[in-house]
Design a protein around this motif. Sequence first.
Motif, PDB file in Angstrom:
ATOM      1  N   GLN A 205       0.736  -1.210  -0.148  1.00 34.66           N
ATOM      2  CA  GLN A 205      -0.077  -0.037   0.134  1.00 34.66           C
ATOM      3  C   GLN A 205       0.807   1.339   0.072  1.00 34.66           C
ATOM      4  OE1 GLN A 205      -2.859  -0.202   3.210  1.00 34.66           O
ATOM      5  NE2 GLN A 205      -4.033  -1.894   2.524  1.00 34.66           N
ATOM      6  N   GLN A 206       2.002   1.143   0.386  1.00 29.03           N
ATOM      7  CA  GLN A 206       2.941   2.565   0.316  1.00 29.03           C
ATOM      8  C   GLN A 206       3.300   2.920  -0.820  1.00 29.03           C
ATOM      9  OE1 GLN A 206       6.158   1.462   3.252  1.00 29.03           O
ATOM     10  NE2 GLN A 206       4.669   0.855   4.790  1.00 29.03           N
ATOM     11  N   LEU A 207       3.346   1.764  -1.763  1.00 31.39           N
ATOM     12  CA  LEU A 207       3.952   2.024  -3.219  1.00 31.39           C
ATOM     13  C   LEU A 207       2.946   1.716  -4.423  1.00 31.39           C
ATOM     14  CD1 LEU A 207       7.156  -0.187  -2.359  1.00 31.39           C
ATOM     15  CD2 LEU A 207       7.084   2.412  -2.427  1.00 31.39           C
ATOM     16  N   GLU A 208       1.912   0.853  -4.113  1.00 32.20           N
ATOM     17  CA  GLU A 208       1.077   0.282  -5.192  1.00 32.20           C
ATOM     18  C   GLU A 208      -0.286   0.502  -4.872  1.00 32.20           C
ATOM     19  OE1 GLU A 208       1.096  -0.068  -8.124  1.00 32.20           O
ATOM     20  OE2 GLU A 208       2.171  -1.729  -8.927  1.00 32.20           O
ATOM     21  N   ARG A 209      -1.130   0.585  -6.018  1.00 30.85           N
ATOM     22  CA  ARG A 209      -2.537   0.369  -5.717  1.00 30.85           C
ATOM     23  C   ARG A 209      -3.121  -0.461  -6.967  1.00 30.85           C
ATOM     24  NH1 ARG A 209      -1.087   2.399  -1.759  1.00 30.85           N
ATOM     25  NH2 ARG A 209      -1.862   4.107  -0.728  1.00 30.85           N
ATOM     26  N   TYR A 210      -4.082  -1.140  -6.743  1.00 34.93           N
ATOM     27  CA  TYR A 210      -4.895  -1.731  -7.761  1.00 34.93           C
ATOM     28  C   TYR A 210      -5.411  -0.791  -8.742  1.00 34.93           C
ATOM     29  CZ  TYR A 210      -4.736  -6.385  -5.199  1.00 34.93           C
ATOM     30  OH  TYR A 210      -4.556  -7.231  -4.708  1.00 34.93           O
ATOM     31  N   ARG A 211      -5.373  -1.156 -10.108  1.00 34.90           N
ATOM     32  CA  ARG A 211      -6.075  -0.326 -10.964  1.00 34.90           C
ATOM     33  C   ARG A 211      -7.351  -0.805 -11.528  1.00 34.90           C
ATOM     34  NH1 ARG A 211      -2.098   1.113 -16.116  1.00 34.90           N
ATOM     35  NH2 ARG A 211      -2.235  -1.100 -16.006  1.00 34.90           N
ATOM     36  N   HIS A 212      -7.342  -1.892 -12.136  1.00 34.39           N
ATOM     37  CA  HIS A 212      -8.526  -2.644 -12.569  1.00 34.39           C
ATOM     38  C   HIS A 212      -8.647  -4.231 -12.350  1.00 34.39           C
ATOM     39  CE1 HIS A 212      -5.969  -2.371 -16.350  1.00 34.39           C
ATOM     40  NE2 HIS A 212      -6.715  -3.445 -16.307  1.00 34.39           N
ATOM     41  N   MET A 213      -9.724  -4.965 -12.640  1.00 38.73           N
ATOM     42  CA  MET A 213      -9.599  -6.107 -12.223  1.00 38.73           C
ATOM     43  C   MET A 213     -10.141  -6.727 -13.517  1.00 38.73           C
ATOM     44  SD  MET A 213     -11.853  -6.582  -8.477  1.00 38.73           S
ATOM     45  CE  MET A 213     -13.364  -5.709  -9.544  1.00 38.73           C
ATOM     46  N   LEU A 214      -9.467  -7.980 -13.850  1.00 36.92           N
ATOM     47  CA  LEU A 214      -9.813  -8.956 -14.984  1.00 36.92           C
ATOM     48  C   LEU A 214     -10.654 -10.060 -14.543  1.00 36.92           C
ATOM     49  CD1 LEU A 214      -6.325  -8.992 -16.928  1.00 36.92           C
ATOM     50  CD2 LEU A 214      -8.168  -7.519 -17.144  1.00 36.92           C
ATOM     51  N   LEU A 215     -11.725 -10.134 -15.048  1.00 33.88           N
ATOM     52  CA  LEU A 215     -12.771 -11.329 -14.579  1.00 33.88           C
ATOM     53  C   LEU A 215     -12.985 -12.204 -15.468  1.00 33.88           C
ATOM     54  CD1 LEU A 215     -15.123  -8.837 -12.580  1.00 33.88           C
ATOM     55  CD2 LEU A 215     -13.165 -10.043 -11.805  1.00 33.88           C
ATOM     56  N   SER A 216     -13.098 -13.680 -15.211  1.00 29.79           N
ATOM     57  CA  SER A 216     -13.610 -14.661 -16.402  1.00 29.79           C
ATOM     58  C   SER A 216     -14.726 -15.229 -15.447  1.00 29.79           C
ATOM     59  CB  SER A 216     -12.461 -15.507 -16.487  1.00 29.79           C
ATOM     60  OG  SER A 216     -12.680 -16.396 -17.506  1.00 29.79           O
ATOM     61  N   VAL A 217     -15.889 -15.211 -15.995  1.00 28.00           N
ATOM     62  CA  VAL A 217     -17.162 -15.768 -15.346  1.00 28.00           C
ATOM     63  C   VAL A 217     -17.569 -17.041 -15.876  1.00 28.00           C
ATOM     64  CG1 VAL A 217     -19.279 -15.402 -14.459  1.00 28.00           C
ATOM     65  CG2 VAL A 217     -17.606 -13.521 -14.503  1.00 28.00           C
ATOM     66  N   ARG A 218     -17.481 -18.174 -15.310  1.00 25.68           N
ATOM     67  CA  ARG A 218     -17.857 -19.570 -15.974  1.00 25.68           C
ATOM     68  C   ARG A 218     -18.981 -19.938 -15.377  1.00 25.68           C
ATOM     69  NH1 ARG A 218     -16.571 -24.952 -15.386  1.00 25.68           N
ATOM     70  NH2 ARG A 218     -16.365 -26.140 -17.701  1.00 25.68           N
ATOM     71  N   ARG A 219     -20.064 -20.449 -16.248  1.00 25.25           N
ATOM     72  CA  ARG A 219     -21.149 -21.269 -15.450  1.00 25.25           C
ATOM     73  C   ARG A 219     -20.808 -22.660 -15.430  1.00 25.25           C
ATOM     74  NH1 ARG A 219     -26.512 -19.877 -18.296  1.00 25.25           N
ATOM     75  NH2 ARG A 219     -25.742 -21.201 -20.090  1.00 25.25           N
TER      76      ARG A 219
END
Length: 284
Positions: A205-219
């Motif tokens: 947290q002192q250096l980095e942050r999440y930007r976006h998420m990659l999601l793969s949704v499978r039934r």
Amino acid sequence: MKLSPAPEIQGMTPYRSLLSPHTISLPASARSPYHQPPCLCSVPLPSASLPASGLNTMAPWTAALLLLLHCGVGISLPAPTNVSITSVNLEHTLHFLPGSETPGHTHFRIQVMKVRRKSVWKPAARCSSLEPGQTCELSGLMKDPWARYQARAQAYSPAGSTSDWATSGLFQPMTHSAVGPPDVSVAGCGNCLVLQVRPLTSRWQQLERYRHMLLSVRRTRDGVQFHMSVDYEEKTVIGYLEPGVEYCVMVSMVAFIKQKSAPVKYCAFTSPPRNNRSVSQPSL
């Protein structure tokens, strides 16, 4: 009969017996540079007045060499191998393997160096008596994420013998540390799934942050799947799903400095199917 001093041979270092004024030549390869101080062992040379037994039955220099070795002239231990540093979420761990034919009761110590103009090796206090198979946690000794470091390992025995140092490759925390799998929980919400993502560890947290998420949704029922890329939020809803059906979601985080994290898969029902409650189970 008067004995004359033994001739000095090139490549051999003289040792002097306490009981004999004569010089004993001992090959340098038989001595250990780690044995301090050298053994002051009495090695009388055989003479005509001695009985034809004991030392007098062996070649003089062979007997002297055996006695000196018996007195504790150390022999170097095999050096550790495969010294490397792994890091996930800025948690750094040193790994190594004992050298081939390392004897039992051998221990290992670790040192760390910050690479700069005047580099100094510093001991890792908590890793001064490791046993084979153990690792060394180095996060506290590698606090600068942009600096370059090296670590090294050495074997040693209770008798005082040591090995050569075995050194790792260069390690830079920010470059070589991987972003670990996100900590995610998944729960059903009727015809949708709710993803709850916990923030990065305190070190990141002192250096980095999440930007976006990659999601793969499978039934799960038939394998039908789709993919999404969404901006990072601690709570994300995946909608327009079939009620009472299990879905598995593969989640990977993309950070600003680092590339995407290792993925992790979670499965859950959108709503309880026939007397079953919604579940959320991580799958490796």
